[in-house]
Design an enzyme around this catalytic site. Structure first.
Site, PDB file in Angstrom:
ATOM      1  N   TRP A 330      -4.218  -2.588  -1.769  1.00 13.76           N
ATOM      2  CA  TRP A 330      -3.032  -2.103  -1.060  1.00 13.76           C
ATOM      3  C   TRP A 330      -1.953  -1.685  -2.072  1.00 13.76           C
ATOM      4  O   TRP A 330      -1.220  -0.721  -1.854  1.00 13.76           O
ATOM      5  CB  TRP A 330      -2.500  -3.213  -0.146  1.00 13.76           C
ATOM      6  CG  TRP A 330      -1.209  -2.874   0.546  1.00 13.76           C
ATOM      7  CD1 TRP A 330      -1.060  -2.201   1.719  1.00 13.76           C
ATOM      8  CD2 TRP A 330       0.119  -3.201   0.112  1.00 13.76           C
ATOM      9  NE1 TRP A 330       0.279  -2.090   2.033  1.00 13.76           N
ATOM     10  CE2 TRP A 330       1.019  -2.685   1.071  1.00 13.76           C
ATOM     11  CE3 TRP A 330       0.642  -3.880  -0.992  1.00 13.76           C
ATOM     12  CZ2 TRP A 330       2.396  -2.832   0.959  1.00 13.76           C
ATOM     13  CZ3 TRP A 330       2.012  -4.016  -1.109  1.00 13.76           C
ATOM     14  CH2 TRP A 330       2.870  -3.499  -0.144  1.00 13.76           C
ATOM     15  N   HIS A 331      -1.883  -2.435  -3.203  1.00 11.17           N
ATOM     16  CA  HIS A 331      -0.868  -2.113  -4.198  1.00 11.17           C
ATOM     17  C   HIS A 331      -1.160  -0.788  -4.891  1.00 11.17           C
ATOM     18  O   HIS A 331      -0.246  -0.127  -5.371  1.00 11.17           O
ATOM     19  CB  HIS A 331      -0.768  -3.220  -5.239  1.00 11.17           C
ATOM     20  CG  HIS A 331      -0.054  -4.432  -4.725  1.00 11.17           C
ATOM     21  ND1 HIS A 331      -0.703  -5.445  -4.068  1.00 11.17           N
ATOM     22  CD2 HIS A 331       1.251  -4.774  -4.746  1.00 11.17           C
ATOM     23  CE1 HIS A 331       0.183  -6.366  -3.723  1.00 11.17           C
ATOM     24  NE2 HIS A 331       1.370  -5.987  -4.115  1.00 11.17           N
ATOM     25  N   GLY A 332      -2.422  -0.439  -4.996  1.00 14.83           N
ATOM     26  CA  GLY A 332      -2.737   0.823  -5.650  1.00 14.83           C
ATOM     27  C   GLY A 332      -4.207   0.922  -5.969  1.00 14.83           C
ATOM     28  O   GLY A 332      -4.941  -0.061  -5.921  1.00 14.83           O
TER      29      GLY A 332
END
Lengths: 473, 308
Positions: A330-332
């Site tokens: 989700w962060h990247g």
């Protein structure tokens, strides 16, 4: 739009003026319209065309929720199709903007030159600001309507306000519809205690961002590459890791605090997002204190539907690992974020296996809990090294430098840099004492003195400001 | 309380010997003339944005009309002094533009600008120090993802911040700017203006240096294959535009790599390696103003022999 900008000052001044004049009860339609327009301006300030993405995904969810409400509970297949269309739209946009380059590169790595020729080149696209945040917020709305725990909102303007409310639009807190929507028809006048509390949150947020996070970033950005160099000492590598752990906390908690403060002044209560995470005594407790609204989201919309801890120990461990891996993604789109998620997921599973997620029996003994707390914080720190590094290899070398335990001495630069961690350490210590009833919440006068000190700190210690780290997610 | 803190600082600022004598850069900073725009200060670094998005029509026009472009990192930007270069190029009927950038910028970003605005200079002069990398700086990468609209925002924010800070710091200092940050050469405040007509940077104020800039063997033993390839790619791009290439080198105690003599041999282009004696630097990286003038004078003395 960045909170640390003159444009934000101007926008907020305008909206606050509206709050004081046409929005004294907060529910006046003209005031709601001002909030929606201000939110659109806030978002379009980044890349105007991307406002279309926000409007498109919100409209899909708005229509999907109304449609779900019309379908009888027995029309299971139809309901699932509508939900899938809504989630697919959100996740599709997220996947395209956030993960397409990652998967293209992965395909090139796996299939070699043949794939390089066949696949399109790298997309040089800016990520729509906050897409991960508003997508999750929007998805929670449709899912709640599907589950029948929430009635859909019929007017589109208030719905857009829920999705795009500018204080929390680009980096959270991730607010759930069941928290936000009931506030909308509720009048809330701006009284002095509300103003003081809002101002307190805003000032402490700006202090965390402009004094702590930005100054720590100067050291981290300049020296991070040295952390994995061959001749780096353990002391220097550990110092760098600590500086980044302080930076990311101050940056994100600062943003959340400004968001909550501005929302409060505008008549809305947003949930707390941070509660001194570095005093957590277990991994479970860490996630109850760090990015609280994301943890709740992952728990309620991913972990529980996967079966949570109801399907036996092995499945629980798998679920924990899976949820944290997805949390990392989700962060990247990078292997470092996946490694970060895997470390946290593995640690949560191991903690559960060992029974340290609770403090019953001998596990509650002070010495045992203290030791486990140190383990927790050591793993959290290591995970930050992966989070910040450019590659898993770099993070591995960085961690190996810390573990080499060769030289712990610090130079003058490092010692001065540590001063910017002091307010963060103080905040954590205060919370620790507070939770044990050893000190009370500061009174009005103390808060006023502290606020004055923080404003003074902001104007005399600020440095070149960097974007909020979580804007990129 | 806040008023008290500010009043106490202002009083200390005015009365305390040693402290009262120190004046902040931001309150002393002066735009040299209307020809200069703000390129960098604490309010923001907008130097990359202005040229990449062409937000300043005068600067863009000057860039388009330039016969000679000087490219390189911040060391070149400190070293290239218009008071020397103006006369030299004017005498030869040439217009020049110093199109270097900070943030250790290499070859890709300026080449993108050349191609984006279809610039056709007769000559490009490159400071080889860390230039041939076939890379963008991280900062340039972030700038390229922006738009002309965001470039305008950055510039407006920077200008507003600049003016606000000039007023605020008459009352209270920024302690970090005032005393510096241990371990960081240029941790003290840096205010840079850039000329619209010739692209040169002007620091304001620009303190005299104390650190001698030692000599350096320009004939480094070898170049990395990646650097050679980058240099050849860069030259090929210039060849396609009908532009000649000349290399130069600004002395620095901490080179970022790239031996000028070897590059000159590999690319078969002239090298102008000016290294006058007695150069000084304030931060150990960049020349101070008088040294920059000395370097520029030595540079043009050699350049006249290689101008096509």
């Amino acid at each position: 739009m960045n909170f640390v900008s003159w444009s934000f000052v101007a926008l907020f001044a305008f909206v606050f003026l509206a709050r004081l004049t046409i929005g004294r009860r907060k529910i006046e339609p003209a005031y709601v319209a001002v909030l929606v327009v201000a939110s659109a301006v806030f978002y379009a300030w980044h890349i105007p065309a991307y406002l279309g993405i926000l409007v498109f995904s919100s409209t899909v969810d708005y229509i999907a929720a109304l449609w779900l409400d019309r379908l009888p509970a027995t029309a299971l297949t139809a309901r699932r199709v509508v939900l899938a269309a809504s989630l697919g739209t959100n996740l599709g946009l997220l996947a395209f903007f956030k993960y397409s380059n990652f998967f293209l590169q992965a395909a090139r790595d796996v299939f070699g030159p043949a794939a390089t020729a066949a696949l399109p080149p790298e997309f040089l696209l800016a990520l729509p600001m906050g897409i991960s945040f508003y997508t999750f917020q929007s998805m929670s709305y449709t899912i709640d309507v599907y589950r029948g725990v929430l009635a859909p909102i019929r007017q589109i303007v208030p719905f857009f306000l829920f999705i795009s409310f500018f204080p929390q639009l680009v980096a959270g807190p991730i607010v759930r519809a069941v928290e936000f929507l009931p506030q909308m028809p509720r009048p809330r006048r701006l009284r002095l205690p509300v103003f003081y509390q809002g101002a307190w949150l805003i000032i402490s947020g700006f202090f965390l961002k402009m004094v702590c996070a930005d100054n720590l970033a100067v050291y981290v950005d300049e020296h991070w590459a040295r952390g994995s160099a061959q001749d780096t000492t353990s002391g220097f590598a550990l110092w760098l890791a600590l500086m980044f752990s302080g930076q990311i906390f101050a940056d994100f908690a600062g943003y959340s605090s400004i968001a909550r403060g501005t929302a409060y002044l505008l008549g809305y209560h947003l949930p707390d997002n941070f509660n001194a995470p570095y005093i957590a005594a277990s991994f479970k407790n860490f996630w109850e204190r760090w990015h609280i609204t994301l943890s709740r989201w992952l728990r309620d919309y991913l972990y529980v539907p996967l079966g949570g801890n109801r399907r036996g120990p092995l499945r629980t461990y798998v679920n924990l690992l899976l949820v944290m891996l997805l949390g990392g993604l989700w962060h990247g789109a990078a292997y470092t974020y996946i490694a970060w998620g895997a470390l946290h997921g593995g640690a949560l599973a191991l903690e559960r296996l060992l029974g340290f997620h609770h403090d019953r029996g001998w596990r509650g003994h002070m010495a045992v809990r203290g030791t486990w707390s140190l383990v927790v914080q050591a793993v959290v720190l290591t995970a930050w090294v992966f989070f910040r590094s450019r590659s898993v290899e770099e993070a591995g070398l960085f961690t190996a430098n810390i573990l080499s335990m060769d030289d712990w001495s610090l130079g003058r630069m490092e010692q001065v840099g540590l001063l910017f961690l002091l307010p963060i350490a103080g905040l954590h210590a205060f919370t620790w004492f507070c939770e044990r009833g050893m000190v009370g919440e500061p009174g009005g006068t103390m808060k006023a003195l502290l606020a004055a000190g923080m404003v003074y700190g902001i104007v005399t210690l600020y440095t070149s400001t960097a974007d909020f780290i979580y804007f990129q997610f | 309380m806040l008023g008290l803190l500010i009043a106490a600082t202002a009083a200390l600022w005015a009365a305390r010997p040693g402290l009262g004598g120190r004046v902040k850069n931001i309150t002393r900073a002066e735009r040299p003339s209307d020809d200069y725009y703000l390129a960098h200060d604490h309010g923001g670094h907008v130097d990359h944005h202005v040229l990449y998005f062409g937000t300043d029509p005068t600067a863009l026009e000057a860039l388009r009309r330039a016969d000679v472009l000087l490219l390189g990192n911040s060391r070149l930007m400190f070293a290239a002094r218009p008071r020397v270069l103006d006369g030299f190029f004017e005498d030869r009927g040439l217009r020049y533009y110093v199109m270097g950038f900070g943030f250790r910028e290499g070859d890709r970003f300026p080449l993108d600008i050349i191609e984006k605005f279809d610039l056709k200079p007769r000559l490009v002069i490159v400071n080889t120090d860390g230039f041939f990398q076939n890379e963008y700086s991280d900062f340039a990468r972030s700038v390229m993802k922006h738009s002309a609209f965001s470039a305008w925002q950055f510039r407006t924010e920077a200008e507003a911040g600049h003016e606000f800070r000039r007023a605020m710091h008459l009352l209270v200092p920024n302690w970090i700017d005032l005393f510096g940050r241990p371990g960081f050469g240029w941790s003290r405040e840096l205010v840079i203006y850039r000329s619209r007509t010739n692209g040169a940077w002007q620091l304001s104020p620009w303190e005299p240096g104390t650190t001698p800039v030692s000599g350096r063997n320009l004939a480094e033993p070898r170049l990395a294959p990646r650097e050679i390839e980058a240099a050849r790619t860069f030259k090929a791009a210039l060849d396609r535009r009908g532009t000649s290439l000349v290399l130069t080198y600004v002395p620095t105690p901490r080179p970022l790599g790239g031996g000028p003599e070897l590059f000159a041999q590999v690319l078969n282009v002239p090298l102008v390696a000016a290294h006058p004696a007695g150069l000084l630097s304030e931060d150990g990286d960049h020349l101070d103003e008088s040294s920059a003038i000395a370097w520029s004078e030595a540079f043009v003395r050699q350049l006249r022999h290689v101008l096509p």
